[in-house]
Scaffold this motif. Structure first.
Motif, PDB file in Angstrom:
ATOM      1  N   VAL A  34       3.255 -16.113 -11.292  1.00 28.87           N
ATOM      2  CA  VAL A  34       2.844 -15.618 -12.608  1.00 28.87           C
ATOM      3  C   VAL A  34       3.906 -14.636 -13.094  1.00 28.87           C
ATOM      4  O   VAL A  34       4.139 -13.600 -12.460  1.00 28.87           O
ATOM      5  CB  VAL A  34       1.463 -14.941 -12.538  1.00 28.87           C
ATOM      6  CG1 VAL A  34       1.054 -14.442 -13.922  1.00 28.87           C
ATOM      7  CG2 VAL A  34       0.411 -15.913 -11.983  1.00 28.87           C
ATOM      8  N   LYS A  36       4.121 -13.631 -16.505  1.00 28.26           N
ATOM      9  CA  LYS A  36       3.767 -13.177 -17.861  1.00 28.26           C
ATOM     10  C   LYS A  36       4.212 -11.721 -18.058  1.00 28.26           C
ATOM     11  O   LYS A  36       4.541 -11.028 -17.091  1.00 28.26           O
ATOM     12  CB  LYS A  36       2.248 -13.299 -18.049  1.00 28.26           C
ATOM     13  CG  LYS A  36       1.424 -12.483 -17.058  1.00 28.26           C
ATOM     14  CD  LYS A  36      -0.067 -12.829 -17.118  1.00 28.26           C
ATOM     15  CE  LYS A  36      -0.864 -12.059 -16.085  1.00 28.26           C
ATOM     16  NZ  LYS A  36      -2.269 -12.529 -16.000  1.00 28.26           N
ATOM     17  N   TYR A  40       5.862  -8.925 -15.323  1.00 26.49           N
ATOM     18  CA  TYR A  40       5.279  -7.624 -14.967  1.00 26.49           C
ATOM     19  C   TYR A  40       6.350  -6.526 -15.071  1.00 26.49           C
ATOM     20  O   TYR A  40       6.417  -5.610 -14.255  1.00 26.49           O
ATOM     21  CB  TYR A  40       4.675  -7.647 -13.566  1.00 26.49           C
ATOM     22  CG  TYR A  40       3.450  -8.537 -13.370  1.00 26.49           C
ATOM     23  CD1 TYR A  40       3.428  -9.847 -13.806  1.00 26.49           C
ATOM     24  CD2 TYR A  40       2.313  -8.064 -12.705  1.00 26.49           C
ATOM     25  CE1 TYR A  40       2.323 -10.666 -13.618  1.00 26.49           C
ATOM     26  CE2 TYR A  40       1.198  -8.879 -12.507  1.00 26.49           C
ATOM     27  CZ  TYR A  40       1.213 -10.181 -12.962  1.00 26.49           C
ATOM     28  OH  TYR A  40       0.117 -10.987 -12.766  1.00 26.49           O
ATOM     29  N   LEU A  83      -1.468 -19.292 -19.627  1.00 23.58           N
ATOM     30  CA  LEU A  83      -2.785 -18.946 -19.087  1.00 23.58           C
ATOM     31  C   LEU A  83      -3.807 -18.620 -20.173  1.00 23.58           C
ATOM     32  O   LEU A  83      -5.001 -18.818 -19.992  1.00 23.58           O
ATOM     33  CB  LEU A  83      -2.657 -17.743 -18.140  1.00 23.58           C
ATOM     34  CG  LEU A  83      -1.824 -17.992 -16.880  1.00 23.58           C
ATOM     35  CD1 LEU A  83      -1.489 -16.670 -16.192  1.00 23.58           C
ATOM     36  CD2 LEU A  83      -2.557 -18.921 -15.919  1.00 23.58           C
ATOM     37  N   LYS A 128      -9.543 -25.139 -18.255  1.00 19.29           N
ATOM     38  CA  LYS A 128      -9.968 -23.824 -17.756  1.00 19.29           C
ATOM     39  C   LYS A 128     -11.482 -23.771 -17.637  1.00 19.29           C
ATOM     40  O   LYS A 128     -12.205 -24.060 -18.588  1.00 19.29           O
ATOM     41  CB  LYS A 128      -9.480 -22.722 -18.717  1.00 19.29           C
ATOM     42  CG  LYS A 128      -9.820 -21.310 -18.273  1.00 19.29           C
ATOM     43  CD  LYS A 128      -9.010 -20.879 -17.063  1.00 19.29           C
ATOM     44  CE  LYS A 128      -9.496 -19.598 -16.404  1.00 19.29           C
ATOM     45  NZ  LYS A 128      -9.039 -18.378 -17.062  1.00 19.29           N
ATOM     46  N   PHE A 163      -8.524 -25.218 -13.485  1.00 17.89           N
ATOM     47  CA  PHE A 163      -8.488 -23.925 -12.800  1.00 17.89           C
ATOM     48  C   PHE A 163      -9.567 -22.966 -13.275  1.00 17.89           C
ATOM     49  O   PHE A 163     -10.168 -23.151 -14.332  1.00 17.89           O
ATOM     50  CB  PHE A 163      -7.104 -23.282 -12.915  1.00 17.89           C
ATOM     51  CG  PHE A 163      -6.689 -22.752 -14.272  1.00 17.89           C
ATOM     52  CD1 PHE A 163      -6.468 -23.611 -15.345  1.00 17.89           C
ATOM     53  CD2 PHE A 163      -6.473 -21.391 -14.462  1.00 17.89           C
ATOM     54  CE1 PHE A 163      -6.047 -23.120 -16.580  1.00 17.89           C
ATOM     55  CE2 PHE A 163      -6.050 -20.887 -15.696  1.00 17.89           C
ATOM     56  CZ  PHE A 163      -5.838 -21.765 -16.758  1.00 17.89           C
ATOM     57  N   HIS A 165     -10.663 -18.451 -12.667  1.00 25.50           N
ATOM     58  CA  HIS A 165     -10.067 -17.144 -12.360  1.00 25.50           C
ATOM     59  C   HIS A 165     -11.133 -16.255 -11.731  1.00 25.50           C
ATOM     60  O   HIS A 165     -12.240 -16.150 -12.256  1.00 25.50           O
ATOM     61  CB  HIS A 165      -9.517 -16.524 -13.650  1.00 25.50           C
ATOM     62  CG  HIS A 165      -8.629 -15.332 -13.443  1.00 25.50           C
ATOM     63  ND1 HIS A 165      -7.597 -15.316 -12.522  1.00 25.50           N
ATOM     64  CD2 HIS A 165      -8.611 -14.109 -14.035  1.00 25.50           C
ATOM     65  CE1 HIS A 165      -6.986 -14.126 -12.575  1.00 25.50           C
ATOM     66  NE2 HIS A 165      -7.590 -13.377 -13.477  1.00 25.50           N
ATOM     67  N   ASN A 203      -5.788 -15.937  -7.507  1.00 29.16           N
ATOM     68  CA  ASN A 203      -4.774 -14.976  -7.941  1.00 29.16           C
ATOM     69  C   ASN A 203      -4.177 -14.340  -6.676  1.00 29.16           C
ATOM     70  O   ASN A 203      -4.382 -14.846  -5.570  1.00 29.16           O
ATOM     71  CB  ASN A 203      -5.396 -13.933  -8.875  1.00 29.16           C
ATOM     72  CG  ASN A 203      -6.653 -13.310  -8.263  1.00 29.16           C
ATOM     73  OD1 ASN A 203      -6.960 -13.521  -7.074  1.00 29.16           O
ATOM     74  ND2 ASN A 203      -7.380 -12.553  -9.048  1.00 29.16           N
ATOM     75  N   SER A 204      -3.478 -13.210  -6.814  1.00 24.18           N
ATOM     76  CA  SER A 204      -2.878 -12.593  -5.622  1.00 24.18           C
ATOM     77  C   SER A 204      -3.932 -12.237  -4.575  1.00 24.18           C
ATOM     78  O   SER A 204      -3.766 -12.522  -3.384  1.00 24.18           O
ATOM     79  CB  SER A 204      -2.121 -11.314  -5.989  1.00 24.18           C
ATOM     80  OG  SER A 204      -1.024 -11.609  -6.803  1.00 24.18           O
ATOM     81  N   ARG A 219      -2.030 -19.007  -7.587  1.00 20.48           N
ATOM     82  CA  ARG A 219      -1.318 -18.316  -8.684  1.00 20.48           C
ATOM     83  C   ARG A 219      -1.062 -16.879  -8.240  1.00 20.48           C
ATOM     84  O   ARG A 219      -1.968 -16.074  -8.143  1.00 20.48           O
ATOM     85  CB  ARG A 219      -2.166 -18.311  -9.969  1.00 20.48           C
ATOM     86  CG  ARG A 219      -2.586 -19.672 -10.458  1.00 20.48           C
ATOM     87  CD  ARG A 219      -3.222 -19.599 -11.853  1.00 20.48           C
ATOM     88  NE  ARG A 219      -4.362 -18.700 -11.916  1.00 20.48           N
ATOM     89  CZ  ARG A 219      -5.628 -19.038 -11.643  1.00 20.48           C
ATOM     90  NH1 ARG A 219      -5.911 -20.285 -11.273  1.00 20.48           N
ATOM     91  NH2 ARG A 219      -6.597 -18.161 -11.729  1.00 20.48           N
ATOM     92  N   PHE A 220       0.189 -16.598  -7.976  1.00 13.15           N
ATOM     93  CA  PHE A 220       0.573 -15.332  -7.355  1.00 13.15           C
ATOM     94  C   PHE A 220       1.204 -14.431  -8.411  1.00 13.15           C
ATOM     95  O   PHE A 220       2.242 -14.766  -8.980  1.00 13.15           O
ATOM     96  CB  PHE A 220       1.576 -15.661  -6.249  1.00 13.15           C
ATOM     97  CG  PHE A 220       1.583 -14.718  -5.085  1.00 13.15           C
ATOM     98  CD1 PHE A 220       0.419 -14.436  -4.378  1.00 13.15           C
ATOM     99  CD2 PHE A 220       2.764 -14.116  -4.683  1.00 13.15           C
ATOM    100  CE1 PHE A 220       0.434 -13.575  -3.284  1.00 13.15           C
ATOM    101  CE2 PHE A 220       2.793 -13.259  -3.587  1.00 13.15           C
ATOM    102  CZ  PHE A 220       1.626 -12.991  -2.876  1.00 13.15           C
ATOM    103  N   GLY A 221       0.581 -13.283  -8.675  1.00  8.69           N
ATOM    104  CA  GLY A 221       1.083 -12.378  -9.707  1.00  8.69           C
ATOM    105  C   GLY A 221       1.558 -11.067  -9.111  1.00  8.69           C
ATOM    106  O   GLY A 221       2.674 -10.974  -8.578  1.00  8.69           O
ATOM    107  N   ILE A 222       0.725 -10.056  -9.149  1.00  9.03           N
ATOM    108  CA  ILE A 222       1.150  -8.700  -8.790  1.00  9.03           C
ATOM    109  C   ILE A 222       1.770  -8.622  -7.389  1.00  9.03           C
ATOM    110  O   ILE A 222       2.715  -7.857  -7.169  1.00  9.03           O
ATOM    111  CB  ILE A 222      -0.037  -7.695  -8.917  1.00  9.03           C
ATOM    112  CG1 ILE A 222       0.418  -6.254  -8.775  1.00  9.03           C
ATOM    113  CG2 ILE A 222      -1.146  -8.004  -7.895  1.00  9.03           C
ATOM    114  CD1 ILE A 222       1.309  -5.761  -9.881  1.00  9.03           C
ATOM    115  N   TYR A 355      -0.100  -2.680 -11.963  1.00  5.97           N
ATOM    116  CA  TYR A 355       0.338  -3.635 -12.985  1.00  5.97           C
ATOM    117  C   TYR A 355       0.857  -2.879 -14.227  1.00  5.97           C
ATOM    118  O   TYR A 355       1.911  -3.189 -14.786  1.00  5.97           O
ATOM    119  CB  TYR A 355      -0.823  -4.513 -13.465  1.00  5.97           C
ATOM    120  CG  TYR A 355      -1.572  -5.332 -12.452  1.00  5.97           C
ATOM    121  CD1 TYR A 355      -2.266  -4.752 -11.393  1.00  5.97           C
ATOM    122  CD2 TYR A 355      -1.652  -6.725 -12.585  1.00  5.97           C
ATOM    123  CE1 TYR A 355      -3.000  -5.531 -10.501  1.00  5.97           C
ATOM    124  CE2 TYR A 355      -2.383  -7.505 -11.700  1.00  5.97           C
ATOM    125  CZ  TYR A 355      -3.055  -6.900 -10.659  1.00  5.97           C
ATOM    126  OH  TYR A 355      -3.778  -7.657  -9.778  1.00  5.97           O
TER     127      TYR A 355
END
Ligand SMILES: *Cc1c(COP(=O)(O)O)cnc(C)c1O
Length: 371
Positions: A34, A36, A40, A83, A128, A163, A165, A203-204, A219-222, A355
């Motif tokens: 991720v 976006k 970050y 997303l 979604k 997907f 969330h 997510n993370s 879905r790997f973000g932070i 974040y």
């Protein structure tokens, strides 16, 4: 010449964090990064290009179509999922740039069908499902059936993924399990209609803590950027921070006791104090609400920030630093000697999450990319 305030983005740490995540995952599970909100705060095009060049991920995700276009203009060719909700007015941009839209209503599917037909290229979408976040997505079976009917009627719209969330995956296993059960019931209904999408939920926090819900992709973000979604766990998480924030002392003076410092003279020296001025302020994303709370590192020593943080400058008390001089390096986020200041530490002081600290670092701060 480079400004003396800058962020260093240590790109290989991204790969380390991905490897850390993959320790929990099956080898065939796909990996989405991720990126976006300017990755970050780390730089969307630089991070996107690096991940593509190192073959580290299968897909990227952004929040809005403009971010996807920015990546395409930066020559990033990986599949890109948007997303958030895509405005119908942006459908042509999405289809012509080969971006994948998130959809959940029949109207969205029909609008994309019209657009895809006129452009002569299929629209790619991920469906979604809202299993508990109550933000966007299909809420129930009736809505699901209606949107699946729309897919059946729209041959130019390809559902390549589905997907949901998680709302509380960093803190609530029972609710996360409930969401996963609702998700699996929805997915079974979708498969029963003959669709074969890539299925993803984590997510993370989910990726690190719930490998049982990894499905086909995570879905790997932070955590990609080195922070655990639960700040209490960053330190033992095996994650490596990617961003460090530096400045250098621009002015130095010793004031006697009883002197007010900075706007409002809200800080008053209680003893003779050696004060350094730093060329960074809230205009650079160093939050004003950190006034009087945060430390910085100078010469490996923790130094308290004092006086109101200004837009472009701020002061710190360097009385305890031996041989301090104008030009000395100051670490605001990162390591110096044996000391470390994390985004999580600043987040706690600012009453927010890592974040927001990372992506607050403003456009005015140059990013230096290290490989
Ligand atoms: C932002 C976002 C993510 C990434 O969340 P992290 O907590 O940063 O890992 C994943 N999925 C969706 C839908 C998001 O909006």
């Amino acid at each position: 010449m480079l400004r003396s305030t800058y962020a260093v983005i240590h790109l290989p740490a991204l790969l380390k964090n991905i490897r850390r995540a993959k320790r929990n995952l099956k080898p065939e599970t796909k990996f989405l990064a991720v990126i976006k909100a300017n990755a970050y705060g780390h730089g969307i095009v630089e991070v996107g290009r690096y991940l593509e060049r190192t073959d580290a991920v299968d897909m990227l995700a952004v929040a809005i179509p403009e971010e996807g276009v920015q990546l395409r203009e930066g020559s990033v060719k990986l599949p890109i999922l948007i997303l958030g909700v895509t405005d119908a007015a942006h459908n042509a941009l999405v289809v012509s740039n080969d971006l994948t839209a998130a959809v959940f209503t029949p109207e969205q599917v029909y609008a994309l069908e019209v657009c895809a037909k006129s452009i002569g290229r299929d629209a790619l979408v991920h469906l979604k499902l809202d299993t508990g976040m109550r933000r966007i997505g299909v809420l129930d079976n009736a809505q699901l059936d209606a949107v699946l009917d729309a897919f059946d009627a729209c041959p130019h719209v390809r559902m390549t993924g589905v997907f949901t969330h998680f709302a509380k995956s960093e803190s609530d296993p029972a609710f996360t399990r409930l969401q996963a059960q609702r998700f699996e019931a929805f997915v079974a209904r979708i498969r029963a209609r003959g669709f074969r999408p890539v299925v993803h939920a984590c997510n993370s926090a989910g990726t690190l803590d719930y490998p049982e819900y990894q499905y086909d992709m995570v879905r790997f973000g932070i955590a990609l950027y080195g922070c655990h979604p639960d700040p209490r766990r960053t330190e033992c998480s095996g994650l490596t921070p990617v961003m460090s924030l530096y400045t250098h002392i621009s002015n130095l003076k010793t004031l006697p006791a009883g002197e007010g410092v900075s706007y409002g003279l809200r800080y008053v020296t209680s003893h003779p104090t050696r004060i350094a001025t730093l060329p960074i302020g809230y205009g650079d994303g160093y939050k004003r609400c950190l006034t009087g709370k945060a430390d910085v590192l100078v010469g490996g020593v923790r130094c308290p920030q004092i006086g109101t943080i200004c837009m472009d400058q701020m002061m710190v008390d360097v009385t305890d630093v031996p041989d301090v001089a104008v030009g000395d390096e100051v670490v605001l986020i990162g390591r110096q000697g044996r000391e470390q200041i994390t985004a999580d530490e600043l987040a706690a002081l600012a009453d927010t999450i890592s974040y927001e600290i990372l992506l607050s670092v403003s456009f005015r701060v140059p990013r230096l990319y290290e490989e």
